[in-house]
Design an enzyme around this catalytic site. Structure first.
Site, PDB file in Angstrom:
ATOM      1  N   LYS A  67       0.874  -1.107  -0.042  1.00 59.03           N
ATOM      2  CA  LYS A  67      -0.148   0.051   0.009  1.00 59.03           C
ATOM      3  C   LYS A  67       0.813   1.248   0.036  1.00 59.03           C
ATOM      4  O   LYS A  67       0.606   2.292  -0.741  1.00 59.03           O
ATOM      5  CB  LYS A  67      -0.948   0.008   1.345  1.00 59.03           C
ATOM      6  CG  LYS A  67      -2.209  -0.948   1.323  1.00 59.03           C
ATOM      7  CD  LYS A  67      -2.864  -0.543   2.588  1.00 59.03           C
ATOM      8  CE  LYS A  67      -2.272  -0.400   3.841  1.00 59.03           C
ATOM      9  NZ  LYS A  67      -1.682  -1.712   4.563  1.00 59.03           N
ATOM     10  N   ARG A 124      -9.165   1.575   9.219  1.00 60.81           N
ATOM     11  CA  ARG A 124      -8.619   0.178   9.366  1.00 60.81           C
ATOM     12  C   ARG A 124      -9.748  -0.447  10.503  1.00 60.81           C
ATOM     13  O   ARG A 124      -9.564  -1.413  10.675  1.00 60.81           O
ATOM     14  CB  ARG A 124      -7.380   0.439  10.248  1.00 60.81           C
ATOM     15  CG  ARG A 124      -6.208  -0.125   9.645  1.00 60.81           C
ATOM     16  CD  ARG A 124      -5.025   0.094  10.649  1.00 60.81           C
ATOM     17  NE  ARG A 124      -3.782  -0.648  10.069  1.00 60.81           N
ATOM     18  CZ  ARG A 124      -2.760  -0.113   9.534  1.00 60.81           C
ATOM     19  NH1 ARG A 124      -2.775   1.398   9.159  1.00 60.81           N
ATOM     20  NH2 ARG A 124      -1.709  -0.784   9.427  1.00 60.81           N
ATOM     21  N   ARG A 132      12.111  -6.342   5.188  1.00 67.13           N
ATOM     22  CA  ARG A 132      11.956  -4.904   4.627  1.00 67.13           C
ATOM     23  C   ARG A 132      12.730  -3.858   5.369  1.00 67.13           C
ATOM     24  O   ARG A 132      12.919  -4.243   6.635  1.00 67.13           O
ATOM     25  CB  ARG A 132      10.406  -4.660   4.643  1.00 67.13           C
ATOM     26  CG  ARG A 132      10.053  -2.856   5.005  1.00 67.13           C
ATOM     27  CD  ARG A 132       8.630  -3.042   4.689  1.00 67.13           C
ATOM     28  NE  ARG A 132       7.891  -2.815   5.992  1.00 67.13           N
ATOM     29  CZ  ARG A 132       6.546  -2.455   5.886  1.00 67.13           C
ATOM     30  NH1 ARG A 132       5.905  -2.168   4.876  1.00 67.13           N
ATOM     31  NH2 ARG A 132       6.094  -2.101   6.981  1.00 67.13           N
ATOM     32  N   ARG A 147      11.754  -1.706  10.832  1.00 66.16           N
ATOM     33  CA  ARG A 147      10.825  -1.249  11.707  1.00 66.16           C
ATOM     34  C   ARG A 147      10.411  -2.087  13.066  1.00 66.16           C
ATOM     35  O   ARG A 147      10.275  -3.244  12.830  1.00 66.16           O
ATOM     36  CB  ARG A 147       9.362  -1.053  11.085  1.00 66.16           C
ATOM     37  CG  ARG A 147       9.194   0.130  10.496  1.00 66.16           C
ATOM     38  CD  ARG A 147       8.047   0.170   9.697  1.00 66.16           C
ATOM     39  NE  ARG A 147       6.720  -0.213   9.908  1.00 66.16           N
ATOM     40  CZ  ARG A 147       5.521  -0.246   9.456  1.00 66.16           C
ATOM     41  NH1 ARG A 147       5.440   0.342   8.271  1.00 66.16           N
ATOM     42  NH2 ARG A 147       4.344  -0.530   9.934  1.00 66.16           N
ATOM     43  N   ARG A 171      -0.208  -8.446  13.491  1.00 65.81           N
ATOM     44  CA  ARG A 171      -0.957  -7.352  12.609  1.00 65.81           C
ATOM     45  C   ARG A 171      -1.800  -7.846  11.840  1.00 65.81           C
ATOM     46  O   ARG A 171      -2.750  -7.309  11.347  1.00 65.81           O
ATOM     47  CB  ARG A 171       0.143  -6.486  11.964  1.00 65.81           C
ATOM     48  CG  ARG A 171       0.880  -5.457  12.871  1.00 65.81           C
ATOM     49  CD  ARG A 171       2.132  -5.139  12.611  1.00 65.81           C
ATOM     50  NE  ARG A 171       2.260  -4.302  11.108  1.00 65.81           N
ATOM     51  CZ  ARG A 171       3.283  -4.089  10.476  1.00 65.81           C
ATOM     52  NH1 ARG A 171       4.281  -4.615  10.653  1.00 65.81           N
ATOM     53  NH2 ARG A 171       2.938  -3.273   9.377  1.00 65.81           N
TER      54      ARG A 171
HETATM   55  P1  AMP Z   1       1.244   1.008   8.984  1.00 68.64           P
HETATM   56  O1  AMP Z   1       2.549   1.805   8.516  1.00 68.64           O
HETATM   57  O2  AMP Z   1       0.076   1.443   8.114  1.00 68.64           O
HETATM   58  O3  AMP Z   1       1.220  -0.487   8.778  1.00 68.64           O
HETATM   59  O4  AMP Z   1       0.745   1.306  10.296  1.00 68.64           O
HETATM   60  C1  AMP Z   1       1.539   1.250  11.321  1.00 68.64           C
HETATM   61  C2  AMP Z   1       1.165   1.279  12.848  1.00 68.64           C
HETATM   62  O5  AMP Z   1       0.311   2.355  13.083  1.00 68.64           O
HETATM   63  C3  AMP Z   1      -0.260   0.153  12.708  1.00 68.64           C
HETATM   64  O6  AMP Z   1       0.129  -1.206  13.051  1.00 68.64           O
HETATM   65  C4  AMP Z   1      -0.981   0.735  13.984  1.00 68.64           C
HETATM   66  O7  AMP Z   1      -0.723   0.573  15.092  1.00 68.64           O
HETATM   67  C5  AMP Z   1      -0.966   2.241  13.563  1.00 68.64           C
HETATM   68  N1  AMP Z   1      -1.967   2.900  12.762  1.00 68.64           N
HETATM   69  C6  AMP Z   1      -1.771   3.254  11.447  1.00 68.64           C
HETATM   70  N2  AMP Z   1      -3.192   3.619  10.841  1.00 68.64           N
HETATM   71  C7  AMP Z   1      -4.048   3.211  11.965  1.00 68.64           C
HETATM   72  C8  AMP Z   1      -5.331   3.349  11.916  1.00 68.64           C
HETATM   73  N3  AMP Z   1      -6.083   3.951  10.940  1.00 68.64           N
HETATM   74  N4  AMP Z   1      -6.111   2.915  13.142  1.00 68.64           N
HETATM   75  C9  AMP Z   1      -5.452   2.376  14.097  1.00 68.64           C
HETATM   76  N5  AMP Z   1      -4.066   2.380  14.180  1.00 68.64           N
HETATM   77  C10 AMP Z   1      -3.290   2.650  13.035  1.00 68.64           C
END
Ligand code: AMP
Length: 215
Positions: free
Chosen positions: A16, A90, A129, A162, A173
């Site tokens: 994404k 989400r 990654r 990360r 996740r």
């Molecule tokens: P990502 O980089 O999109 O994988 O997001 C990393 C982390 O940020 C996720 O595992 C959540 O802990 C938090 N996060 C990002 N976007 C959201 C969202 N829309 N709702 C809740 N937590 C989020």
């Protein structure tokens, strides 16, 4: 003319972030990644960052109330400009709140793109990654030569793993995605405009397909 408003959905590691950045560049719209915004807040030690940090480290979702306040500010700051939302919504509650929020502003989402990838492909991808701390560019350890491992090709920034890309956290996740984010797909499937794209192939071809789907 107002820019396109796009939501990109898919499991963590479906590509994404990479695809949203490319699409944003092609269409001249803003890439809004809630994960990037939160990681930046954590790095700067802001109030938002302090609230979000523990959830993120554990691979859990940050509570809806925090996310909704944050997204409202971001979308309002963009006014009439287009955007591609990456990592939001989400949960069903976030999806419903986003629709309400846009309705109040008299606008709508133009397209929802779903990137579909097998969970085991995702575990392999995420555990190898690296992410640039300067510009958020994403790399795969296997695609870098030895000397490059620490530096970003685009900005020279430091490449790091990360904390939530450790295997156990990646699996959590994915579980959270199945439980809390899959209902968001059903929610959007009932609307016109959900484009499902196979996210397992060549990166350039996937970008081309997404752009075709957004026409
Ligand atoms: P990502 O980089 O999109 O994988 O997001 C990393 C982390 O940020 C996720 O595992 C959540 O802990 C938090 N996060 C990002 N976007 C959201 C969202 N829309 N709702 C809740 N937590 C989020």
């Amino acid at each position: 003319m107002a820019g396109k408003r796009v939501v990109i959905l898919g499991p963590p590691g479906s590509g994404k972030g990479t695809q949203a950045a490319r699409v944003a560049g092609e269409l001249g719209i803003k890439h809004l990644s809630t994960g990037d915004i939160l990681r930046d807040a954590v790095a700067r030690g802001t109030e938002l960052g302090k609230k979000a940090e523990d959830y993120m480290r554990q691979g859990l979702l940050v509570p809806d109330e925090i996310m909704l306040g944050m997204i409202r500010e971001e979308v309002d700051a963009l006014g009439n400009g287009g955007w591609i939302l990456d990592g939001f919504p989400r949960t069903l509650k976030q999806a419903e709140a986003l629709s309400e929020m846009l309705e109040e502003r008299g606008v709508d989402i133009d397209r929802i793109v779903l990137l579909d990838v097998d969970p085991e492909v995702i575990v392999a991808r995420l555990t190898s990654r690296l992410v640039c701390t300067g510009c958020n560019a994403i790399y795969n350890v296997g695609s870098l030569s030895a000397g490059e491992i620490e530096k970003c090709r685009q900005c020279g920034g430091e490449l790091v793993k990360r904390p939530d890309d450790e295997e156990e956290t990646v699996r959590r996740r994915l579980h959270v995605y199945e439980e809390q984010t899959a209902p968001v797909i059903d929610f959007y499937e009932k609307r016109d405009g959900l484009v499902s794209i196979d996210g397992a192939g060549d990166i350039d071809e996937i970008t081309t397909e997404i752009l075709r789907g957004l026409k």
